[in-house]
Design an enzyme around this catalytic site. Sequence first.
Site, PDB file in Angstrom:
ATOM      1  N   LYS A 139      34.355  63.171  65.097  1.00 52.05           N
ATOM      2  CA  LYS A 139      34.898  62.577  64.093  1.00 52.05           C
ATOM      3  C   LYS A 139      35.025  63.723  63.095  1.00 52.05           C
ATOM      4  O   LYS A 139      34.261  64.371  62.633  1.00 52.05           O
ATOM      5  CB  LYS A 139      33.677  61.525  63.641  1.00 52.05           C
ATOM      6  CG  LYS A 139      34.217  60.633  62.178  1.00 52.05           C
ATOM      7  CD  LYS A 139      33.257  60.008  61.719  1.00 52.05           C
ATOM      8  CE  LYS A 139      33.779  59.075  60.481  1.00 52.05           C
ATOM      9  NZ  LYS A 139      32.535  58.468  59.671  1.00 52.05           N
ATOM     10  N   TYR A 145      30.311  65.039  64.000  1.00 51.21           N
ATOM     11  CA  TYR A 145      30.743  64.726  62.948  1.00 51.21           C
ATOM     12  C   TYR A 145      31.021  65.891  61.921  1.00 51.21           C
ATOM     13  O   TYR A 145      29.973  66.334  61.222  1.00 51.21           O
ATOM     14  CB  TYR A 145      29.870  63.534  62.125  1.00 51.21           C
ATOM     15  CG  TYR A 145      30.495  62.796  60.924  1.00 51.21           C
ATOM     16  CD1 TYR A 145      31.693  62.984  60.672  1.00 51.21           C
ATOM     17  CD2 TYR A 145      29.752  62.272  60.271  1.00 51.21           C
ATOM     18  CE1 TYR A 145      32.434  62.190  59.640  1.00 51.21           C
ATOM     19  CE2 TYR A 145      30.248  61.588  59.184  1.00 51.21           C
ATOM     20  CZ  TYR A 145      31.528  61.569  58.870  1.00 51.21           C
ATOM     21  OH  TYR A 145      31.910  61.057  57.641  1.00 51.21           O
TER      22      TYR A 145
END
Lengths: 304, 304, 304, 304
Positions: free
Chosen positions: A164, A136
Site C-alpha cells: 500500500k 505500507y
Amino acid sequence: MFKNVDLMTAIVTPFDKNNQINYPAMKKLVDHCLKTGTRGFVVGATTGETPELTDDEKVELYTKFGQMVPSNVPVIAGVGTNNTKESIRMTKKVGAIKGVDVCLEVVPYYNKPDQRGMFAHFTQIAAVSPVPIMMYNIPGRTGVKMANDTIVKLSHNPNIIGLKQCGTMEDMEYLVQHCDQHFVIYSGEDPQALFTKIVGGNGVISVASHIYGKQMRKMYDALYKGDYKTAGELQCKLTPVMGALFMYPSPSPTKAVLNAQGFDVGGCRMPLLALNKPEKQALAKALGLPQDALLHSLSKELKL
Amino acid sequence: MFKNVDLMTAIVTPFDKNNQINYPAMKKLVDHCLKTGTRGFVVGATTGETPELTDDEKVELYTKFGQMVPSNVPVIAGVGTNNTKESIRMTKKVGAIKGVDVCLEVVPYYNKPDQRGMFAHFTQIAAVSPVPIMMYNIPGRTGVKMANDTIVKLSHNPNIIGLKQCGTMEDMEYLVQHCDQHFVIYSGEDPQALFTKIVGGNGVISVASHIYGKQMRKMYDALYKGDYKTAGELQCKLTPVMGALFMYPSPSPTKAVLNAQGFDVGGCRMPLLALNKPEKQALAKALGLPQDALLHSLSKELKL
Amino acid sequence: MFKNVDLMTAIVTPFDKNNQINYPAMKKLVDHCLKTGTRGFVVGATTGETPELTDDEKVELYTKFGQMVPSNVPVIAGVGTNNTKESIRMTKKVGAIKGVDVCLEVVPYYNKPDQRGMFAHFTQIAAVSPVPIMMYNIPGRTGVKMANDTIVKLSHNPNIIGLKQCGTMEDMEYLVQHCDQHFVIYSGEDPQALFTKIVGGNGVISVASHIYGKQMRKMYDALYKGDYKTAGELQCKLTPVMGALFMYPSPSPTKAVLNAQGFDVGGCRMPLLALNKPEKQALAKALGLPQDALLHSLSKELKL
Amino acid sequence: MFKNVDLMTAIVTPFDKNNQINYPAMKKLVDHCLKTGTRGFVVGATTGETPELTDDEKVELYTKFGQMVPSNVPVIAGVGTNNTKESIRMTKKVGAIKGVDVCLEVVPYYNKPDQRGMFAHFTQIAAVSPVPIMMYNIPGRTGVKMANDTIVKLSHNPNIIGLKQCGTMEDMEYLVQHCDQHFVIYSGEDPQALFTKIVGGNGVISVASHIYGKQMRKMYDALYKGDYKTAGELQCKLTPVMGALFMYPSPSPTKAVLNAQGFDVGGCRMPLLALNKPEKQALAKALGLPQDALLHSLSKELKL
C-alpha cells in the site's frame, strides 16, 4: 487473491456509547461497502484507529471481521508497529486468525530506520508470518520513506504479497514496472485511484469509498469500457471531496458523515476527537452539502 | 528544578550481548556524562530506543536510573505514546517511580491529531500525572507540528513544566517570549544549543553531549563570560559533528563511537541496526577521524 | 572596506508621483539610515526594485547614489541578471561609476543553471569587473541554490569580495569556517542578524534597518560588550517585525511604513503594488501598531 | 485554434558555431517534430533559452519561425518578463509579428508578486496585446505560485486564451473544472502528459517530444481509442526518460541528444553550459542507451 480487486476500503472501527467496538454497526457498514463497489477490506489500518486499540481488541476485531465478510472478499488486517519483535509477535497471532488473508505491516514510524533496517524488518516478519504480508509506505505519517529500490528487492520475497503506497505517481509507475510479477500494488491516496489503475497498479485502498463507493465503482467501470472521459471527469469531481475527508484528522470526517447517514459509527478515541459543530459545518461545505447537513440525518447517496 | 541546567543528555540505553539492558554500562556512561558537562538526563527518549523497550523494561530502567543519578540532577523519563489512554496508564506508573522528576510526553506520532486533539491529550495526561510533565514537539518524527499557540496555552498548566522543541529558531524565540514564567524550554536540536541559550531558552537536550560534552560545556561557559566569539566558534565546529551523529538512524552512530571508546553500549534493537563497517568508516570521516577510527579503540576525548 | 560594517541597508528606491526615481527622498532616507545605525548600503537590490528599473535608470541611480553617500561608507550596486553576457556588459558600466565600491551579482534566476554554470558565470564576471563583486545566493527567489562547495571555491577568487547569503545557519557556519580569509559574508535574512555575527559572519544586509535601525545597532553593540542576554532579547523582539515586512511582496510593506513616517518613498512599480488599506491595517497589526497607524502620519521611532 | 492540438513542443533554439541562432537547423527540427507528432509550438520559452536572447534576436527568431511553420499549426512566442511595463512593450512588438498566434507570458519570477499583482500584471498585458496571451505558471522557477482562484478569474478575460501549468494533478483537475469555456490548459510537465488529457486538459507542452514524439503520439492515440492500458504503459516508460532530460539544466540534455542525432542544435548560452563528457555518459545511461551513445552519432528513433 486480488484478481479484480480494484477498490478496497480501509474500514473505520465503529465505537458504541461506551467507546467499545460496535460490531453490529461494523456489519452494517461492511454490507453497505460491498453493495457500493468495495471488493476487499483493510481492517485495523490508521483509518480503523488501530493505534488506539489494545492487542486484545485487535484480535477480537479481526476474528469477528473475518466472520462478517464473505470468504471470497480479501481481508487485510493491520498489525505492524515500529518495533520489529513486537510486530512479529502480533503477526503470528493475527495471521492465524480465520478469515485474515494478509497482515498489513507499516514502515516503522517515529524511530526512523534506514533502508537497511526496513529491509531487515520486513524480511524477518515475512519469514514467520502464517499469511502473506502487505507493506505500507506512508512517509507523511512515519517520517521516513521506503525507497523504490528497497521495495523492488522486497517484492521478490514470496511471502510479501504487495504494497500500500502513498507517494508520487512517478514512484507508482516505477514500482509497477519493476516489482515482481506476483506483487500487488495499491495506492493509499484516493486522488490517485484512477491514475494508479491506468499505469497498471491494482487499484486503491480507499477511505472515500465508505461514502462515494458507487461513484468510484462507476469510474473504474467507465475506464474498463474505454470511456476515459467519463472516468476522468468522475476523478475530477471526486478529488476535492476525497481531500475534504482529510481536512481534519482521519477518520473523524468520515465518521461524521457516516453518523449523519445513520451508520452509528460513534466518535474517535483520543488523541483523535469527533468533529465539533463548526468543523462539521466546514466539512459539509467542502463536500458541497448544505451547511448543517452533518448536524441532521443525511441520505446514504451523496451527489458529487 | 532546572536552574542552571543548560545541558541535558538524552542518554542511550546500553544493551548487552543478549540484547538486554546493561546497567553497569549505563552507570559508567552516566558518570562520564556528569563529569563532562551534563547537568540533567532524559532517559528512555528516542535516543534511548524507547519504542523498542517493553513496558516492564521501561519501569525497571527508570527505577534503576533514578538510583544511579544524584538526586540534585533532574531525571526526565520518556513515557508518551500516540494513544492517550495508554500514555495516562504509563505516566501514572512511571511518575510514581522514585528519582523520576518529570515524565516526557511526545506529541502523538503517526495518527496525526490536530491542535485540539493535542491540547486535550496533554491536558488529560497532566491532570493525572504524579510528577510534572514535559512535552516533546518533533514534527520530523511525528508527522504533525504542535503550533506555537497551542504550546503557549498549555504552558499555563501548572503540571506542565516545559517543552523539548525541535523547530525553527523563529518558533523558539516566539515561545521564549510568550510562554508562562514557570515553563522551561529546551531545544532538541544540538545545532541550536548556542542560539537557544542566547534567545533565552533554558538550553539543549543533547545527543552529542555523550561525546562532545566538554566542548559544549566550554561553549556555554564562554557565553556566560561574554566571550561570544569563542562560543560561536565552538558551535561552528560542533555543528557538523552533531549532524554526523544523525547521518544514520540515531542512536546507532552515537553507540558506534561510544563502543569504540570502551563504553560497551552494545548494538541497537530492530528496526534499528548497529552500523556496519562502511557506515563506521563514513561516520569516522564525517567526525574528522581517521577512516578506521571506529573499528578500533578510540580516545574518550575527541578533538573538534 | 567592510571592517566594522556589520549593518548594511538594502535601500528602497523612492518613486515620485510620476513613478520616476525621487532623489531628494532618497537623500533624506540615506541620512536617516546612517543616523540610525547603517554602515553600508546595497542599492538596486531586489528591495530597490531593480527588476523594474531600466538600464539607464540604474546607471543614473548608482551615479547619484555614489555622490549622496560619504566615501567611507561602502556602496554595493545591484547589477546581476540571469544572462551572463548581459551581466558582464552592465558590470563593466556600473563598476566604472564613481562611488560604486562593489557590484552585486545574483545567482541566475529562472533559467536554473547548475553548480558548474554558476561557477563559470561568476568567474567570467569577476574577470572583467572594474570593482570587486559580491555574490547573492537566494534560492527562494532564484529556484536554485549555490552549494557551499561552489561558494568556497569562488571565495578564493581575489575579485570576488564576498557573499550575501540566504540560507540556513548551518550553511552560514560552514561558509564562515571554510571561505577564503579575504571573503566577507553577510546574511540576507534579517532574523539571522544576531546569529550570523555570533558565528563569525560580517553581519546582515537588512531591510528592517530602514525602520528598526536603532534597535539593530543596539543589539549589535550589546553583543560586542558581552551582554548576550540583551542582544538575544532584542533579536527575539525584532524577528516578528522583520517577518512582517515580508508579509506582502517586499518592499511594499517597508515603503508603506516609510511613507507614513514622512519619507515620501512612493509606491511600487508593477508587478509589485503599493499596499491597499486592508493590507496596511494587517501590517500595522503585525508590527504591534494601532490598526490605522499606517493610514496616517507615524513617528520615525517605532517601539518594539 | 487549439482543437486537436494535444502535443506541442517547446522547441529549443539552435545555435551555430558563433553562438548565433541557426535557422536552417531550426527548420530541420521543426519538420522533424511535425513528422513525429507535434501539433503546435512554443518558441522562445525557457527551453528556447529566451533569457539569453536579446530583444532583437527574439523578434527576428519569431518572425522567421512564423514563416517556417504551416499556418494551421499554432505558434506561441515567449515574451513575458518580471517587469510589467517591459512585458507590455515586447508583447506589442511580438504580437504584431505575422505567424505568431499567441504570446506566452510567465508569472513574474524573482521579484515575487502576490496574487493581486499577478492579476494586475496579466490583465494589463492582455489589454494591449494584439494577439491572445497564454499564461505560464511555473513556481519551481519563479519562486511564486499563481493560485487556482487567480487563474480562474483571469480565465474569463477574452484575450487570455489559456495556461501552461506546472503544478499538481489536483490543481490541474480543479482548473479544468472551473476555468472559462474558451480557456485552454496545457501541462508543462511531460510526466503529466497522459493524466492531463484524461482529466480534460488540452494536452502537454513538451520538451521530450523533440526526441520521443512518436511514442507520445502513440500514447495519445491509444487513449483516444480507449486502450488505456497501452497508453498507461507508454507513460510509464516515458516518465523516466522525460525526467532524464531535466537531470541537467534544460535544454542542455535535449540538445546533447539532438546533436548526437545530427540536428546540429549547438551548445547553450551562459549561464547554461553544454554537457561535458561525464554528463553525456550519465544522461545516456538514464535514457537506457549505451554509455557512449551521446558521444557519437545516434539514431533519430530511440526506443523506450
